[in-house]
Design an enzyme around this catalytic site. Structure first.
Site, PDB file in Angstrom:
ATOM      1  N   CYS A  52       1.368  19.360  21.598  1.00  0.00           N
ATOM      2  CA  CYS A  52       2.479  19.439  22.562  1.00  0.00           C
ATOM      3  C   CYS A  52       2.783  18.066  23.160  1.00  0.00           C
ATOM      4  O   CYS A  52       3.916  17.589  23.128  1.00  0.00           O
ATOM      5  CB  CYS A  52       2.146  20.414  23.692  1.00  0.00           C
ATOM      6  SG  CYS A  52       2.081  22.120  23.146  1.00  0.00           S
ATOM      7  N   HIS A  53       1.734  17.431  23.730  1.00  0.00           N
ATOM      8  CA  HIS A  53       1.992  16.162  24.411  1.00  0.00           C
ATOM      9  C   HIS A  53       0.968  15.111  24.027  1.00  0.00           C
ATOM     10  O   HIS A  53       0.758  14.145  24.754  1.00  0.00           O
ATOM     11  CB  HIS A  53       2.014  16.367  25.925  1.00  0.00           C
ATOM     12  CG  HIS A  53       2.981  17.415  26.342  1.00  0.00           C
ATOM     13  ND1 HIS A  53       2.618  18.730  26.554  1.00  0.00           N
ATOM     14  CD2 HIS A  53       4.324  17.382  26.535  1.00  0.00           C
ATOM     15  CE1 HIS A  53       3.682  19.446  26.870  1.00  0.00           C
ATOM     16  NE2 HIS A  53       4.728  18.656  26.860  1.00  0.00           N
ATOM     17  N   GLY A  54       0.264  15.333  22.903  1.00  0.00           N
ATOM     18  CA  GLY A  54      -0.597  14.288  22.340  1.00  0.00           C
ATOM     19  C   GLY A  54      -1.888  14.014  23.085  1.00  0.00           C
ATOM     20  O   GLY A  54      -2.208  12.862  23.349  1.00  0.00           O
TER      21      GLY A  54
END
Lengths: 282, 197, 429
Positions: B161-163
C-alpha cells in the site's frame, strides 16, 4: 326523555352482541378450540418480578433435555458458552468445554469437515426424523404461550403472570393419558388433552419414572437429592427450556426494578415541581 | 440551558422571590435527576455497538501447527484479522538477531506476551523456548493493509500500500509504518496446538 | 392564535443576534415551545401529544439501532432476531422497547384521538390539524404492519399474506397489485426486503407530518375542555414551564406503564406464534393482528363480501377524514353536550367490543356481534353525529376559559347571565 332513549339504545346495543356471543359459546359444533385442557399451573422459581432461575434445576433440566429430548429436538439457538451464565445453569468453564467437546460440529474449515464442539458453538441439529418435523426447542416456552382468554388476560397485566408457556410444556409432558371412550387415536399418535393443536400428537411420552439418574443425586450428600419422577423431570426440563428461551430474564427483571424505582422517584419529583410551577395559576 | 429557563421564571414572578427560589431549586434537582437517568439510558444504545457475546466467544482460537515445516508459514484468521504463524529457519533468525536494536525504527517489541516496554530484540518477538515460531498479526501498522510474505528489502514482509518493509522478525525497517507488527497473546498448549487470544 | 401574551424571543448576546438575523432557529423554538400560550385549563388528556412525540423518537432511535443487527433475509431474519435477543449487548432490552413501544405508541395515539373526539378538536378551524392527524395514524398503521413482518415468525409471514391479499379484492387489477406488492406470487424474500426498506422510511415520513401537525396546531392553538377559544391573557399560561412540566409528569407516568411491560411482561402484547419461524406450508390455526388493529380486523371479517369487507375496513378509518363535516354541532366540548357525551361513551364501548371480536374466531355469534357493532360504528358517524347537532340542546357554557377555572362549576351553570351569549342552542340547522 333523551336519556331514557339513549339508555335503551345502549342496552339493546350491548345485549345483542352478548346474546350472539352466548350463541357462539353454545356453538360447540363449530371449529374446536385447543388445547382441550388448560395448562396446569406450576409454581416456578422464575415467576414474578423477583423471579430467578435455579442453577441446579437448570443443570438437571439440561440433563433431561440431553437424555430424553435431544434425540429428536434440536436447540439451535443455544450456544454452549451460555451454559456458563451465572443467572443460568452456571456450569464451570471446564464443564462447558467438556460438554461442548462431546458434540461433533460440522465445520468446512476443519480437516475432515467436522470437529469436536467448542464453547462458542451452538447445539448441533438433532438427527432428521422420519415423517415429521420435531420443532427446535430453543424458544418453545415462548412459542407455546397459549392464550388465556377473557377476563384472565386482564388480571395477568397486574399479576405479571407470564408463565403460560412453561405451564403448557410441563402440562404436555405430564399430560399423556389413555384416550376417553369413543376417541379414536390414529396410528403412531398419542392422546394428550393438553396438546396445543389437537388431542393427539405424534410425540410419544418422553419421560418415565426413574429413567434418568440425576447427576446431582450421585454425590454423597443426601440433602440435595431430588425425586426422579416424571413430574420432577418435566419441571426441570421446562425450567431449562424457559432459560434457553429467555436467557436474559434475570437481567431484565433486575434492571426493571432499578428502572421502576428511578421512574417512580422521578415522577414524584416532577409532580412536586409541577405543583409549584402551577401554584400561582390555580 | 437550565439557567436561562430559571431566569425567565424569576422574571415572571418578581414579587414572590423566595417562592421562585424554591421552585428553581426543585427544577434543578428534578432536572439533574432526570439527566442522570437519561445518561444511564444512553449506555445500552452505545454498548450495543461493541462486539457481541458471540464475537467475544471467538476471541481465542486453537490452531494445529503440527503440519508446518521449517521455513513454512500459515495464515489463520483471529478476530477477523490474519495471523501469520511462521516456523522460521535458522538463517532467518540469524539475520534478525544480527540487527542491533538501536538500528530499528521501533525499538519496542510490541509483544502482548511480554512487558509492554520490552526491547524489540528478535528473542522478544517470540516466547522463550519456542524462538523459532513467529506468531504475528499480519497487519501493517501504518493503515491496516496486509503485507506480502517473504518480500521487501529485508526478506520479511512488504506492504504494497505505502511501501513499508519489515524484517524476518516482523519489525518495521523502512517506510511510513510507525510500529513493529503486533504479536497477539498466545500459548503453546502442547506440541500440536497453539491457542491465540 | 394570538401570540403576544408572553414576551417573545429576544437575543441577549451579540452572537445570539448574529445567529438570529441569519437563521432564526432559536427564535422558532423559543416562540413555539417557551412563549407559546396554552389554555390554562388543559387536563391530562392533553398531554398525549407530547407523549406521542417522545414515543416516535423512542421508536426511531431503537429502530435505527436494531437495524444495525437485523438481517432482512428470509433465511436469517428470524435468526438475527434471536441473535439480538441473546448475544447483542442489551439487544433484548432494545428489541423489547421497540416491540412494546409500538403498542404504547398506539395506546397513546388512541387516547389522543378519543380525546379529540370528546372535546371536538376536529371542528373548525382545526380541520387540517385533524386530517393531518389521521394521515399520521394511517402511516403508523402501515409502519406497524411492515415492522410486524420483519421478525419473520409465523404471524409475520401470515399477516403479510393476509393483509397483502386484501388488495386482491380490487376488481380487475387486484391480483396484479398483490403480485406487485409482494414482488412475487407469494410472500418471500422480495417482500421481506421491501417491507424492511419501507419500515425504515415511513417513520421519517411520520416525523415530517408530525411537524406539519404541530405547525397547524400552533396556528390555531389548542382546544381545551370548555371548547371556548382563548380570549385574553387570563385564559393562558406560557408553554414553558407550565405545559412542559405537566407533559413531563404525564410522560414519566406513561414511562412507568411502558417499563412495566418491557421489563415484566415483554411478550404479553405479542403473539406466541411469532416465536416460530415462518413456514409457508403451515398456516397458524388462528391469525390475528396486533391488538391495536383488532377493531379494524373485526370490521373486515364482519362482512361476507370480500370487496365490501375491505372497503368497510378502510372506510372505518377514512371516515375520520370527513368527520369535521359530519358533526353538525357548533359546540365543541362534550362537557356541554349531554347527548353526545353518552353517545361518545357508547362509541368507545363499541370500539372496544370490536377489538374483542377481532381477536375471536370469525364464526357463529361472533360474526353476528361484529356485524351489529360495525353497523353502529358507521351509524355513529353518518347518522348520530349529523342528527345530534340538529336536536341536541347544549348546556350553557362559561364566558371564558378563565371563568371556567376560577368560578365554581355550579356558579357557571347556575348563572346564565354570565354565559348568556353562548347559552342558547347553537346548531347549523
Amino acid at each position: 326523555m333523551h336519556n331514557a332513549i339513549i339508555r335503551l339504545l345502549a342496552a339493546i346495543l350491548l345485549a345483542m352482541p352478548l346474546a350472539s356471543l352466548s350463541y357462539a359459546a353454545d356453538d360447540e359444533s363449530g371449529t374446536p378450540h385447543y388445547p382441550k385442557n388448560k395448562p396446569r399451573h406450576v409454581s416456578w422459581s422464575f415467576a414474578g418480578p423477583f423471579g430467578t432461575f435455579d442453577p441446579q434445576q437448570l443443570q438437571r433440566g439440561l440433563q433431561v433435555y440431553r437424555e430424553a429430548c435431544a434425540a429428536c429436538h434440536s436447540l439451535g439457538y443455544v450456544a454452549f458458552r451460555t451454559l456458563g451464565s451465572e443467572s443460568g445453569p452456571h456450569l464451570s468453564a471446564d464443564a462447558v468445554r467438556a460438554l461442548a467437546s462431546e458434540y461433533i460440529i460440522e465445520d468446512p474449515d476443519a480437516p475432515d469437515g467436522e470437529r469436536p464442539g467448542r464453547a462458542s458453538d451452538v447445539f448441533p441439529d438433532a438427527p432428521p426424523y422420519p415423517d415429521s418435523n420435531p420443532p427446535d426447542l430453543s424458544v418453545i416456552t415462548k412459542a407455546r404461550a397459549v392464550e388465556r382468554g377473557f377476563p384472565t388476560f386482564i388480571f395477568d397485566i397486574f399479576t405479571q403472570y407470564q408463565e403460560t408457556g412453561p405451564d403448557y410444556v410441563y402440562s404436555l409432558l405430564t399430560g399423556y393419558q389413555d384416550p376417553p371412550d369413543g376417541v379414536e387415536v390414529p396410528d403412531g399418535n398419542y392422546y394428550n388433552p393438553y396438546f396445543v393443536s389437537g388431542t393427539t400428537l405424534a410425540m410419544p411420552t418422553p419421560l418415565f419414572e426413574e429413567a434418568i439418574a440425576y447427576a446431582q443425586n450421585a454425590d454423597d450428600n443426601p440433602d440435595n437429592d431430588v425425586p426422579e419422577t416424571v413430574d420432577q423431570y418435566a419441571k426441570d426440563v421446562t425450567a431449562f427450556l424457559m432459560w434457553t428461551a429467555e436467557p436474559h430474564m434475570t437481567d431484565r427483571k433486575s434492571l426493571g426494578l432499578a428502572v421502576m424505582i428511578f421512574l417512580i422517584v422521578l415522577a414524584g419529583l416532577v409532580y412536586y415541581t409541577k405543583k409549584k410551577v402551577w401554584a400561582e395559576v390555580h | 440551558m437550565t439557567q436561562s429557563t430559571t431566569a425567565d421564571l424569576g422574571a415572571d414572578a418578581p414579587d414572590a422571590e423566595t417562592e421562585a427560589t424554591r421552585r428553581d431549586f426543585l427544577l434543578i434537582a428534578t432536572g439533574a435527576f432526570a439527566a442522570v437517568g437519561a445518561a444511564a439510558a444512553v449506555w445500552p444504545f452505545i454498548h450495543q455497538m461493541n462486539p457481541d457475546a458471540s464475537a467475544l466467544a471467538l476471541s481465542s482460537i486453537e490452531v494445529d501447527i503440527s503440519s508446518i515445516e521449517e521455513g513454512q508459514a500459515i495464515t489463520v484468521m483471529w478476530q477477523g484479522k490474519p495471523v501469520a504463524i511462521r516456523y522460521r529457519t535458522a538463517a532467518e533468525m540469524e539475520e534478525a538477531r544480527a540487527t542491533p536494536v538501536d538500528d530499528l525504527a521501533d525499538p519496542v517489541a510490541r509483544n502482548d506476551n511480554l512487558d509492554p516496554a520490552a526491547p524489540a530484540s528478535d528473542e522478544n518477538r517470540s516466547v522463550p523456548g519456542r524462538e523459532q515460531w513467529l506468531i504475528m498479526l499480519k497487519v501493517c501498522t501504518h493503515l491496516g493493509c496486509i503485507p506480502l510474505d517473504e518480500a521487501g528489502d529485508y526478506g520479511g514482509w512488504f506492504c504494497p500500500c505505502h511501501g513499508s518493509h519489515y524484517d524476518t522478525a516482523g519489525r518495521i525497517r523502512i517506510g511510513p509504518a510507525p510500529e513493529n507488527m503486533a504479536i497477539p497473546p498466545f500459548e503453546f498448549l502442547d506440541e500440536t496446538f497453539v491457542r491465540i487470544g | 392564535m394570538q401570540h403576544d401574551y408572553f414576551p417573545r424571543y429576544e437575543p441577549k448576546t451579540a452572537v445570539g443576534r448574529w445567529f438570529d438575523s441569519r437563521l432564526p432557529l432559536t427564535r422558532l423554538m423559543y416562540d413555539s415551545f417557551v412563549a407559546y400560550p396554552v389554555p390554562r385549563n388543559l387536563n391530562y388528556f392533553y398531554t398525549f401529544g407530547g407523549i406521542l412525540s417522545v414515543m416516535l423518537v423512542v421508536q426511531i432511535v431503537t429502530g435505527v439501532v436494531l437495524a444495525m443487527h437485523y438481517v432482512p433475509h428470509e433465511d436469517f431474519a428470524f435468526d438475527s432476531i434471536e441473535h439480538i435477543m441473546r448475544d447483542v449487548n442489551y439487544g433484548w432490552l432494545l428489541r423489547y422497547i421497540h416491540s412494546n413501544g409500538a403498542s404504547m405508541f398506539f395506546l397513546a395515539a388512541y387516547i389522543h384521538i378519543f380525546r379529540g373526539l370528546y372535546f371536538g378538536s376536529y371542528k373548525e378551524p382545526r380541520e387540517i390539524l385533524w386530517i393531518l392527524g389521521v394521515v399520521i395514524f394511517l402511516l403508523m398503521i402501515a409502519t406497524a404492519f411492515f415492522g410486524y413482518v420483519l421478525p419473520w415468525g409465523q404471524m409475520s409471514f401470515w399477516a403479510a399474506t393476509v393483509i397483502t391479499n386484501l388488495f386482491s379484492a380490487i376488481p380487475l387489477v387486484g391480483e396484479n397489485i398483490v403480485t406487485w406488492l409482494l414482488g412475487g406470487f407469494a410472500v418471500g424474500q422480495p417482500t421481506l426486503n421491501r417491507f424492511y426498506s419501507l419500515h425504515y422510511l415511513l417513520p421519517f415520513m411520520i416525523a415530517g407530518v408530525v411537524a406539519l401537525h404541530v405547525w397547524a396546531l400552533h396556528v390555531t392553538g389548542q382546544t381545551n375542555p370548555t371548547g371556548i377559544e382563548v380570549k385574553s391573557k387570563q385564559d393562558v399560561v406560557p408553554f414553558t414551564p407550565h405545559a412542559t412540566i405537566k407533559d413531563a409528569f404525564a410522560m414519566t407516568v406513561f414511562l412507568i406503564l411502558f417499563a412495566w411491560f418491557v421489563f415484566y411482561l415483554p411478550n404479553y402484547l405479542g403473539h406466541a406464534d411469532n416465536y416460530q419461524k415462518a413456514d409457508p406450508l403451515v398456516t397458524p390455526a388462528h391469525i390475528v393482528p396486533e391488538w391495536y388493529l383488532l377493531p379494524f380486523y373485526a370490521v373486515l371479517r364482519a362482512v361476507p363480501s370480500k370487496l365490501l369487507g375491505v372497503v368497510l375496513m378502510f372506510g372505518s378509518i377514512a371516515v375520520l377524514f370527513i368527520l369535521p363535516w359530519l358533526d353538525t354541532s357548533r359546540v365543541r366540548s362534550a362537557n356541554y353536550r349531554p347527548l353526545y357525551r353518552q353517545f361518545f361513551w357508547i362509541f368507545v364501548a363499541v370500539c372496544i367490543g370490536l377489538g374483542y371480536l377481532g381477536a375471536k374466531p370469525a364464526e357463529g355469534g361472533y360474526v353476528i356481534a361484529a356485524r351489529i357493532l360495525t353497523t353502529y360504528y358507521f351509524a355513529h358517524f353518518f347518522l348520530i353525529l349529523p342528527l345530534l347537532g340538529l336536536f341536541e340542546n347544549p348546556r350553557p357554557r362559561p364566558a371564558s376559559i378563565a371563568d371556567s377555572v376560577l368560578k365554581p362549576a355550579d356558579e357557571v351553570s347556575g348563572a346564565p347571565a354570565a354565559a348568556g351569549g353562548v347559552a342558547a342552542p347553537e346548531t347549523r340547522g
